[in-house]
Design an enzyme around this catalytic site. Structure first.
Site, PDB file in Angstrom:
ATOM      1  N   HIS B 127       0.872  -1.164  -0.113  1.00 55.88           N
ATOM      2  CA  HIS B 127      -0.119   0.080  -0.056  1.00 55.88           C
ATOM      3  C   HIS B 127       0.899   1.202  -0.094  1.00 55.88           C
ATOM      4  O   HIS B 127       2.132   1.218   0.443  1.00 55.88           O
ATOM      5  CB  HIS B 127      -0.846   0.067   1.222  1.00 55.88           C
ATOM      6  CG  HIS B 127      -1.850   1.028   1.542  1.00 55.88           C
ATOM      7  ND1 HIS B 127      -1.759   2.273   2.049  1.00 55.88           N
ATOM      8  CD2 HIS B 127      -3.300   0.905   1.155  1.00 55.88           C
ATOM      9  CE1 HIS B 127      -2.821   2.899   1.984  1.00 55.88           C
ATOM     10  NE2 HIS B 127      -3.811   2.140   1.610  1.00 55.88           N
ATOM     11  N   ASP B 205       3.134  -4.595   7.903  1.00 54.22           N
ATOM     12  CA  ASP B 205       1.973  -4.017   7.794  1.00 54.22           C
ATOM     13  C   ASP B 205       0.691  -5.041   7.846  1.00 54.22           C
ATOM     14  O   ASP B 205       0.625  -5.722   7.108  1.00 54.22           O
ATOM     15  CB  ASP B 205       1.882  -3.228   6.459  1.00 54.22           C
ATOM     16  CG  ASP B 205       0.519  -2.773   6.116  1.00 54.22           C
ATOM     17  OD1 ASP B 205      -0.525  -2.970   6.723  1.00 54.22           O
ATOM     18  OD2 ASP B 205       0.586  -1.993   5.012  1.00 54.22           O
ATOM     19  N   GLN B 208      -4.436  -5.586   6.618  1.00 52.19           N
ATOM     20  CA  GLN B 208      -5.138  -6.584   5.995  1.00 52.19           C
ATOM     21  C   GLN B 208      -5.310  -7.967   6.848  1.00 52.19           C
ATOM     22  O   GLN B 208      -6.346  -8.731   6.417  1.00 52.19           O
ATOM     23  CB  GLN B 208      -5.021  -6.762   4.531  1.00 52.19           C
ATOM     24  CG  GLN B 208      -5.270  -5.534   3.585  1.00 52.19           C
ATOM     25  CD  GLN B 208      -6.723  -5.003   3.700  1.00 52.19           C
ATOM     26  OE1 GLN B 208      -7.579  -5.796   3.971  1.00 52.19           O
ATOM     27  NE2 GLN B 208      -6.825  -3.844   3.408  1.00 52.19           N
ATOM     28  N   LYS B 231     -10.794  -1.391  10.165  1.00 51.72           N
ATOM     29  CA  LYS B 231     -10.836  -2.371   8.971  1.00 51.72           C
ATOM     30  C   LYS B 231     -11.218  -3.670   9.849  1.00 51.72           C
ATOM     31  O   LYS B 231     -11.217  -4.827   9.254  1.00 51.72           O
ATOM     32  CB  LYS B 231      -9.466  -2.724   8.203  1.00 51.72           C
ATOM     33  CG  LYS B 231      -9.133  -1.664   7.372  1.00 51.72           C
ATOM     34  CD  LYS B 231      -7.764  -1.943   6.608  1.00 51.72           C
ATOM     35  CE  LYS B 231      -7.356  -0.741   6.137  1.00 51.72           C
ATOM     36  NZ  LYS B 231      -8.001  -0.352   4.673  1.00 51.72           N
ATOM     37  N   CYS B 371      -4.686   2.578  -3.533  1.00 56.15           N
ATOM     38  CA  CYS B 371      -3.238   2.961  -2.978  1.00 56.15           C
ATOM     39  C   CYS B 371      -2.270   2.026  -3.373  1.00 56.15           C
ATOM     40  O   CYS B 371      -1.611   1.744  -2.418  1.00 56.15           O
ATOM     41  CB  CYS B 371      -3.673   3.115  -1.558  1.00 56.15           C
ATOM     42  SG  CYS B 371      -4.953   4.209  -1.277  1.00 56.15           S
TER      43      CYS B 371
HETATM   44  C1  LIG Z   1      -2.188  -3.120   3.444  1.00 60.50           C
HETATM   45  C2  LIG Z   1      -2.858  -1.870   3.876  1.00 60.50           C
HETATM   46  N1  LIG Z   1      -1.674  -1.019   4.616  1.00 60.50           N
HETATM   47  C3  LIG Z   1      -2.084   0.155   5.022  1.00 60.50           C
HETATM   48  C4  LIG Z   1      -3.313   0.657   4.876  1.00 60.50           C
HETATM   49  C5  LIG Z   1      -3.644   2.172   5.282  1.00 60.50           C
HETATM   50  O1  LIG Z   1      -4.306   1.899   6.179  1.00 60.50           O
HETATM   51  P1  LIG Z   1      -5.063   3.551   7.118  1.00 60.50           P
HETATM   52  O2  LIG Z   1      -5.621   4.023   5.969  1.00 60.50           O
HETATM   53  O3  LIG Z   1      -6.068   2.978   7.993  1.00 60.50           O
HETATM   54  O4  LIG Z   1      -4.064   4.200   7.866  1.00 60.50           O
HETATM   55  C6  LIG Z   1      -4.186   0.045   4.284  1.00 60.50           C
HETATM   56  C7  LIG Z   1      -5.576   0.430   4.139  1.00 60.50           C
HETATM   57  O5  LIG Z   1      -6.180   0.794   3.024  1.00 60.50           O
HETATM   58  C8  LIG Z   1      -3.854  -1.328   3.777  1.00 60.50           C
HETATM   59  O6  LIG Z   1      -4.856  -2.176   3.232  1.00 60.50           O
END
Ligand SMILES: Cc1ncc(COP(=O)(O)O)c(C=O)c1O
Lengths: 148, 414
Positions: B127, B205, B208, B231, B371
């Site tokens: 992401h 990270d 997910q 999420k 993203c």
């Molecule tokens: C794999 C992953 N990392 C990071 C994020 C970013 O999360 P947040 O927007 O809650 O900070 C997301 C969310 O879209 C994600 O799917």
């Protein structure tokens, strides 16, 4: 079956868009993209005696983006720069029966008007070189910034 | 433990939004759970209850409701610890979400330890939040960012990690435990053990992963671990950064302000204990409390049951979708190696058009680059459609999506 957006006119226009391609030595070349969805296009124009005598576009876009870009290029090809400068978004939208899109879908309207934004920004950069600091130019820039 | 399928009607009743009608009186079918999930009334009630009955700032005052609020907030830290098998509660820092968690590491650890010529390794399926903070850092430091690529199956090519580790310049390896586009579950054990051998730190990270499968942070053995509450049934604006204590102790503060200090003098300040040193200012108290309720909800269902439900749905969807002419599905086909995230393209119809047409039937799917533009470039597409599942989704939801794709075919005369 009928659909409020995906009419045959739009789908056909997007399938067979006009003026797709690139120009060899364009006087104006403006790229813009939509960070939300990845629509991404470049408009190129040649200008002779204040007339836009050729225009091409290239890039990636959804059906709405492609159809509107195609219509926009057809509308301004061969026209005076002033005509292009003053072109209103309603004129593009009504060509394709999308007038209500602005109200109904604030997100999809960006797809429809991306090429117009590129047009206004491109004209701005081009004219800025010719007539530095003119007030009417600031209007043009604001116009692009406030399209959607 | 009960299966989710056997109690799905009751589960669905807990989510007020699932009764919502959208567009032309169509029942909402929500399939954008990788983006954010819906909230059960238990979570909404916990937040309302805080505001109605014990709204007060925390860690500051001695009166009754301030003590209640502090207690409720801190109890959620314990819930997070238990949920993820973390033994030291002071390693858990509440942040705004995964994005802030990763930025905190880049700032408070990265700026101190990354030097010119160092290498940070990320992956092609990250992401933007696990790419951009590192780009900023390496630019500032004159370091370098490298990518582990993916193969045709959407899995990381881990041999490439060996190559980077062999340079001796790698200081940090960052990767998502589950891709938000392909659904691929990373082989974390392998990555982290390779990094351990090389004495390299790892950041996971888990945005997910934590919502969809059972995760044991202690067993995982990474150094940094971030995820978002929204999420996993929780509110927006809250998430967790976990940092191994031995590392956290060496880090400088992120934000300066109230709560993170021990003593402030005109020109010198000493820092509060962990984790408060990293929680400057009045935190998002209400949403931490709501998050606690989300953890309770998931714990009651059991993460094994959640994972099993999603695997069944994903298998069902993959079977059905792969029979449709013109569909390209990205990512692993084996449901034991992927989560309930299905990215696809349909003929040459732009995902935005697909999403608009299925939305007419009340179906919410995501279209765009998710993203993950580096991954889009790799897949050589501008965008994809993405359907992603959670505990309240059913096979009927999948059927409705597939039916609505038929409408796309009709309109576009495919
Ligand atoms: C794999 C992953 N990392 C990071 C994020 C970013 O999360 P947040 O927007 O809650 O900070 C997301 C969310 O879209 C994600 O799917």
């Amino acid at each position: 079956m009928s659909d409020p957006i995906y009419t045959e006119i739009i789908i056909d226009e997007a399938r067979n868009p006009q003026n797709e391609g690139t120009l060899e030595n364009p006087d104006i070349s403006q790229h813009d993209s939509n960070p939300m969805c990845g629509d991404s296009i470049t408009l190129q124009m040649n200008v002779t005696d204040d007339s836009i005598n050729d225009i091409k576009w290239s890039g990636e876009g959804c059906t709405i983006c492609k159809a509107c870009t195609s219509v926009l290029t057809q509308l301004i090809k061969g026209k005076n720069i002033d005509f292009a400068k003053n072109l209103k978004k309603e004129e593009i939208l009504s060509e394709l029966g999308l007038e209500y899109l602005a109200k109904q879908s604030p997100i999809r309207i960006k797809c429809a008007l991306l090429s117009m934004k590129a047009l206004k920004l491109g004209l701005y950069s081009y004219l800025a070189k010719k007539l530095a600091g003119s007030l009417s130019l600031d209007n043009l820039k604001d116009d692009a910034a406030n399209l959607y | 433990m009960q299966s989710i399928e056997s109690s799905i009607e009751n589960i669905r009743k807990d989510f007020p939004i699932l009764k919502r009608k959208v567009r032309d009186n169509k029942l909402l079918v929500y399939l954008d759970n990788a983006s954010t999930t819906q909230k059960p009334k238990q979570v909404i009630d916990a937040i309302t209850n805080y505001y109605n009955n014990y709204n007060a700032n925390i860690h500051r005052s001695v009166y009754s409701i301030a003590e209640e609020a502090t207690e409720a907030y801190e109890r959620v830290r314990d819930k997070v610890a238990k949920f993820l098998n973390i033994s030291k509660r002071e390693e858990i820092i509440f942040v705004r979400g995964t994005t802030e968690g990763i930025n905190l590491v880049a700032y408070a650890w990265g700026r101190k330890y990354i030097k010119e010529g160092d290498i940070i390794v990320t992956t092609e399926y990250e992401h933007h939040s696990n790419i951009v903070p590192w780009q900023l850092l390496v630019k500032e430091k004159g370091a370098k960012l490298e990518y582990i690529e993916i193969n045709d199956n959407g899995e990381l090519i881990l041999d490439q990690l060996d190559k980077y580790l062999a340079t001796g310049k790698v200081k940090l390896v960052v990767f998502s435990l589950m891709s938000n586009v392909l659904g691929t579950i990373s082989d974390a054990e392998k990555i982290i053990s390779k990094c351990h051998e090389a004495g390299v730190k790892t950041l996971v990270d888990a945005a997910q992963a934590v919502p969809h499968m059972s995760v044991d942070v202690t067993k995982l053995g990474c150094d940094f671990f971030a995820f978002s509450a929204h999420k996993m049934l929780g509110p927006t604006g809250i998430g967790v950064l976990w940092v191994r204590k031995s590392v956290l102790e060496t880090m400088d503060p992120f934000h300066g302000g109230g709560d993170m200090i021990r003593e402030v003098h005109k020109y010198e300040t000493t820092w509060n204990d962990l984790p408060y040193k990293f929680e400057a200012g009045t935190p998002n108290i209400a949403d931490v409390i709501g998050f606690g309720s989300a953890i309770d909800y998931l714990s009651q269902l059991g993460m094994e049951a959640v994972r099993k439900h999603e695997m069944e749905l994903t298998q069902y969807a993959l079977d059905k979708m792969s029979q449709i002419k013109g569909i390209v599905i990205y990512g692993p086909k084996d449901v034991s190696k992927r989560g309930g995230v299905i990215s696809f393209n349909f003929h040459d119809v732009h995902p935005h058009d697909v999403a608009t047409i299925v939305d007419r039937e009340g179906i919410a799917i995501r279209s765009g680059h998710h993203c993950a533009q580096v991954l889009m470039e790799k897949l050589n597409v501008a965008a994809t459609n993405r359907a992603s599942f959670y505990i309240y989704n059913t096979k009927q939801d999948v059927d409705k999506l597939i039916q609505s794709l038929g409408k796309v075919s009709e309109l576009f005369k495919l």
